[in-house]
Design a protein around this motif. Sequence first.
Motif, PDB file in Angstrom:
ATOM      1  N   SER A  10       0.823  -1.216   0.000  1.00  0.00           N
ATOM      2  CA  SER A  10       0.000   0.000   0.000  1.00  0.00           C
ATOM      3  C   SER A  10       0.855   1.262   0.000  1.00  0.00           C
ATOM      4  CB  SER A  10      -0.923   0.003   1.228  1.00  0.00           C
ATOM      5  OG  SER A  10      -0.147  -0.042   2.434  1.00  0.00           O
ATOM      6  N   GLN A  11       2.151   1.115   0.303  1.00  0.00           N
ATOM      7  CA  GLN A  11       3.023   2.286   0.396  1.00  0.00           C
ATOM      8  C   GLN A  11       4.070   2.372  -0.704  1.00  0.00           C
ATOM      9  OE1 GLN A  11       4.719   2.804   4.329  1.00  0.00           O
ATOM     10  NE2 GLN A  11       3.040   1.700   5.303  1.00  0.00           N
ATOM     11  N   HIS A  12       4.497   1.222  -1.225  1.00  0.00           N
ATOM     12  CA  HIS A  12       5.637   1.246  -2.132  1.00  0.00           C
ATOM     13  C   HIS A  12       5.626  -0.011  -3.003  1.00  0.00           C
ATOM     14  CE1 HIS A  12       9.414   2.914  -3.426  1.00  0.00           C
ATOM     15  NE2 HIS A  12      10.114   1.833  -3.107  1.00  0.00           N
ATOM     16  N   SER A  13       6.498  -0.047  -4.020  1.00  0.00           N
ATOM     17  CA  SER A  13       6.652  -1.242  -4.852  1.00  0.00           C
ATOM     18  C   SER A  13       8.126  -1.401  -5.210  1.00  0.00           C
ATOM     19  CB  SER A  13       5.804  -1.143  -6.122  1.00  0.00           C
ATOM     20  OG  SER A  13       6.290  -0.103  -6.962  1.00  0.00           O
ATOM     21  N   ILE A  14       8.572  -2.637  -5.319  1.00  0.00           N
ATOM     22  CA  ILE A  14       9.959  -2.909  -5.713  1.00  0.00           C
ATOM     23  C   ILE A  14       9.996  -4.131  -6.622  1.00  0.00           C
ATOM     24  CG2 ILE A  14      11.170  -1.861  -3.764  1.00  0.00           C
ATOM     25  CD1 ILE A  14      11.143  -4.488  -2.318  1.00  0.00           C
ATOM     26  N   GLN A  15      10.985  -4.157  -7.527  1.00  0.00           N
ATOM     27  CA  GLN A  15      11.201  -5.301  -8.394  1.00  0.00           C
ATOM     28  C   GLN A  15      12.082  -6.318  -7.651  1.00  0.00           C
ATOM     29  OE1 GLN A  15      10.061  -5.944 -11.465  1.00  0.00           O
ATOM     30  NE2 GLN A  15       9.025  -4.005 -11.883  1.00  0.00           N
ATOM     31  N   LEU A  16      11.662  -7.575  -7.639  1.00  0.00           N
ATOM     32  CA  LEU A  16      12.383  -8.591  -6.882  1.00  0.00           C
ATOM     33  C   LEU A  16      12.437  -9.914  -7.638  1.00  0.00           C
ATOM     34  CD1 LEU A  16      10.817  -7.982  -3.342  1.00  0.00           C
ATOM     35  CD2 LEU A  16      13.171  -7.486  -4.006  1.00  0.00           C
ATOM     36  N   GLY A  17      13.470 -10.689  -7.361  1.00  0.00           N
ATOM     37  CA  GLY A  17      13.522 -12.053  -7.842  1.00  0.00           C
ATOM     38  C   GLY A  17      12.592 -12.902  -7.007  1.00  0.00           C
ATOM     39  N   ILE A  18      11.776 -13.726  -7.672  1.00  0.00           N
ATOM     40  CA  ILE A  18      10.801 -14.556  -6.979  1.00  0.00           C
ATOM     41  C   ILE A  18      11.246 -16.008  -7.060  1.00  0.00           C
ATOM     42  CG2 ILE A  18       8.383 -15.209  -6.809  1.00  0.00           C
ATOM     43  CD1 ILE A  18       8.771 -12.264  -6.415  1.00  0.00           C
ATOM     44  N   ALA A  19      11.436 -16.638  -5.912  1.00  0.00           N
ATOM     45  CA  ALA A  19      11.809 -18.050  -5.870  1.00  0.00           C
ATOM     46  C   ALA A  19      10.640 -18.853  -5.326  1.00  0.00           C
ATOM     47  CB  ALA A  19      13.040 -18.251  -4.990  1.00  0.00           C
ATOM     48  N   GLY A  20      10.190 -19.827  -6.100  1.00  0.00           N
ATOM     49  CA  GLY A  20       9.131 -20.706  -5.638  1.00  0.00           C
ATOM     50  C   GLY A  20       9.729 -21.899  -4.906  1.00  0.00           C
ATOM     51  N   VAL A  21       9.229 -22.204  -3.704  1.00  0.00           N
ATOM     52  CA  VAL A  21       9.813 -23.277  -2.902  1.00  0.00           C
ATOM     53  C   VAL A  21       8.725 -24.181  -2.328  1.00  0.00           C
ATOM     54  CG1 VAL A  21      11.824 -21.900  -2.241  1.00  0.00           C
ATOM     55  CG2 VAL A  21       9.792 -21.880  -0.771  1.00  0.00           C
ATOM     56  N   ASP A  22       9.123 -25.404  -2.059  1.00  0.00           N
ATOM     57  CA  ASP A  22       8.335 -26.314  -1.225  1.00  0.00           C
ATOM     58  C   ASP A  22       9.115 -26.412   0.079  1.00  0.00           C
ATOM     59  OD1 ASP A  22       7.117 -28.380   0.113  1.00  0.00           O
ATOM     60  OD2 ASP A  22       6.941 -29.686  -1.644  1.00  0.00           O
ATOM     61  N   ILE A  44       9.231 -12.699   8.107  1.00  0.00           N
ATOM     62  CA  ILE A  44      10.256 -11.712   7.776  1.00  0.00           C
ATOM     63  C   ILE A  44      11.564 -12.235   8.345  1.00  0.00           C
ATOM     64  CG2 ILE A  44      11.071  -9.346   8.112  1.00  0.00           C
ATOM     65  CD1 ILE A  44       8.142  -8.493   8.402  1.00  0.00           C
ATOM     66  N   ALA A  45      12.583 -12.350   7.490  1.00  0.00           N
ATOM     67  CA  ALA A  45      13.856 -12.950   7.882  1.00  0.00           C
ATOM     68  C   ALA A  45      14.944 -11.897   7.987  1.00  0.00           C
ATOM     69  CB  ALA A  45      14.272 -14.028   6.880  1.00  0.00           C
ATOM     70  N   ARG A  46      15.959 -12.219   8.771  1.00  0.00           N
ATOM     71  CA  ARG A  46      17.122 -11.348   8.894  1.00  0.00           C
ATOM     72  C   ARG A  46      17.839 -11.264   7.554  1.00  0.00           C
ATOM     73  NH1 ARG A  46      19.182  -9.968  13.612  1.00  0.00           N
ATOM     74  NH2 ARG A  46      18.284 -11.802  14.635  1.00  0.00           N
ATOM     75  N   ASN A  47      18.351 -10.087   7.221  1.00  0.00           N
ATOM     76  CA  ASN A  47      19.069  -9.900   5.963  1.00  0.00           C
ATOM     77  C   ASN A  47      20.240 -10.874   5.858  1.00  0.00           C
ATOM     78  OD1 ASN A  47      17.401  -7.752   5.250  1.00  0.00           O
ATOM     79  ND2 ASN A  47      18.743  -6.236   6.183  1.00  0.00           N
ATOM     80  N   VAL A  48      20.459 -11.402   4.645  1.00  0.00           N
ATOM     81  CA  VAL A  48      21.567 -12.316   4.396  1.00  0.00           C
ATOM     82  C   VAL A  48      22.415 -11.745   3.260  1.00  0.00           C
ATOM     83  CG1 VAL A  48      22.238 -14.731   4.075  1.00  0.00           C
ATOM     84  CG2 VAL A  48      19.986 -14.179   4.995  1.00  0.00           C
ATOM     85  N   GLY A  49      22.863 -10.518   3.443  1.00  0.00           N
ATOM     86  CA  GLY A  49      23.780  -9.912   2.492  1.00  0.00           C
ATOM     87  C   GLY A  49      23.158  -9.591   1.155  1.00  0.00           C
ATOM     88  N   LEU A  50      23.992  -9.672   0.126  1.00  0.00           N
ATOM     89  CA  LEU A  50      23.627  -9.244  -1.216  1.00  0.00           C
ATOM     90  C   LEU A  50      22.406  -9.969  -1.756  1.00  0.00           C
ATOM     91  CD1 LEU A  50      24.526  -7.490  -3.648  1.00  0.00           C
ATOM     92  CD2 LEU A  50      25.893  -9.424  -4.414  1.00  0.00           C
ATOM     93  N   LEU A  51      22.345 -11.279  -1.549  1.00  0.00           N
ATOM     94  CA  LEU A  51      21.263 -12.049  -2.141  1.00  0.00           C
ATOM     95  C   LEU A  51      19.902 -11.688  -1.560  1.00  0.00           C
ATOM     96  CD1 LEU A  51      22.877 -15.589  -2.471  1.00  0.00           C
ATOM     97  CD2 LEU A  51      22.644 -13.816  -4.190  1.00  0.00           C
ATOM     98  N   SER A  52      19.843 -11.387  -0.295  1.00  0.00           N
ATOM     99  CA  SER A  52      18.559 -11.089   0.331  1.00  0.00           C
ATOM    100  C   SER A  52      18.049  -9.704  -0.040  1.00  0.00           C
ATOM    101  CB  SER A  52      18.660 -11.212   1.854  1.00  0.00           C
ATOM    102  OG  SER A  52      19.529 -10.234   2.385  1.00  0.00           O
ATOM    103  N   SER A  53      18.865  -8.911  -0.721  1.00  0.00           N
ATOM    104  CA  SER A  53      18.426  -7.566  -1.093  1.00  0.00           C
ATOM    105  C   SER A  53      17.455  -7.586  -2.271  1.00  0.00           C
ATOM    106  CB  SER A  53      19.629  -6.677  -1.425  1.00  0.00           C
ATOM    107  OG  SER A  53      20.306  -7.168  -2.563  1.00  0.00           O
ATOM    108  N   TRP A  54      17.438  -8.699  -3.033  1.00  0.00           N
ATOM    109  CA  TRP A  54      16.554  -8.724  -4.200  1.00  0.00           C
ATOM    110  C   TRP A  54      15.791 -10.044  -4.362  1.00  0.00           C
ATOM    111  CZ3 TRP A  54      17.905 -12.680  -7.402  1.00  0.00           C
ATOM    112  CH2 TRP A  54      19.235 -13.134  -7.339  1.00  0.00           C
TER     113      TRP A  54
END
Length: 434
Positions: free
Chosen positions: A110-122, A188-198
């Motif tokens: 409702s406040q913002h939008s960002i482009q992100l890589g989407i990973a589908g997981v089981d 919501i997970a703790r940041n894991v460096g570069l990969l977690s940014s996108w």
Amino acid sequence: MWMTDLLIAARSLMQHKRRTFLLGAAIAGVTTLLVLMLSVFAGIERTVVESATTLMTGHVNVGGFFKVSAGQSAPVVTRYGEVVKILRAEVPEIDFITDRGRGWAKVVSSQHSIQLGIAGVDIDKEPGIRRVIQVVEGKLDGLKEPGTIMIFEEQAKKLGVKVGDPLTISAPTLRGTSNTTDVSVAAIARNVGLLSSWNVFIPNETLRKLYQFNPDTTGAVQLYLKNIKDVPKVEERLRVVLAQKGYEILDKDPRAFWFKFENVNREPWTGQRLDISSWEDEISFFKFTITAIQALGNTLLFILLIIIAVGIMNTLWISIRERTREIGTLRAIGMQRRRVLSMFLTEAFLLSALATAAGIVIGVLLTLVLNASAISIPEGAQMFLMRDRLVLTLNPIAILGGVVLIVSVTTGISLIPSFLAARQKPITAMSSVG
């Protein structure tokens, strides 16, 4: 004879306690630094590899591209269940297999939008995620429910959301039309460096719904091996086996899959082709981090060895000057030059061996203490190290190799002054005023 030389060396070291202590302390200190340095770099490398092979890649990946027209492709593997059967039959080195959906989409709050890589997981098939990702709000098991998403702290801050809040994911389908799906934040997970940014995670079922894929379509099949050193041979074997089974295989391209779109879209084929890659290919865009760490470690080791070499050389020169008359006496009573050389070399070896042993013990203890202290990593460094805490990993083989190198260098550098001592003439040495 060597026992006699060893006894003489031990008595000489005991006779000159102050000099022995100072030089031994220096060698022990350098060895301690070496152990700590190797543990830090091994910990960083292990963390980077573990995080990367959990968040975005397997040890070996069977991905692929499907083209409905010559210029339009999607990163998918159709009928992946058949591929999995072949993998299980042909790769006994497998520890476990997962399948991951791949996508790139706009995530809207409702406040913002960002482009992100989407990973589908089981999530039930992802034991690695639970080891690497630290959830700070919500639960990973929330991803068992369709219509959910796990994001990282940085993304939650940008989107202005918390657990339970709704998000909308918008992405183009394989046919070129835009589609959306609503999800709620499960964790919501703790940041894991570069990969977690996108990168974010959603259930595979939700990703298939977003892209309108059938249930037997995925982004990539990820193989996790019992021994990561088996990656090259497994990768090469799969190229041969899958080609024999009738699959079209893309040529080797050591880059992450999203860098391959340009080449794939230019090629005049349609249908399915598989792309076999290693974890090193998929993280090639930031592999410079590991390379830089290794280069820094080698540079520091070289500097430490120079310091030790200079210290040993100076100390032996002083020792020889102080013991000139002793050398002359030994030569006068019949000791051969080779025995004098052996005596000084044995002394240098014994001192360096004892000092490095002490350094190893101190280094290991300090490593355990630092790990227990859970030292925080500066936020800027977390981007590349993929962890918020410093983790030191003891690597016995690397430490042993470093110690052997120190002992070899300290013993070898003593050859020059020892050789000169052995060449002194008895009458000249005995008449010297020490």
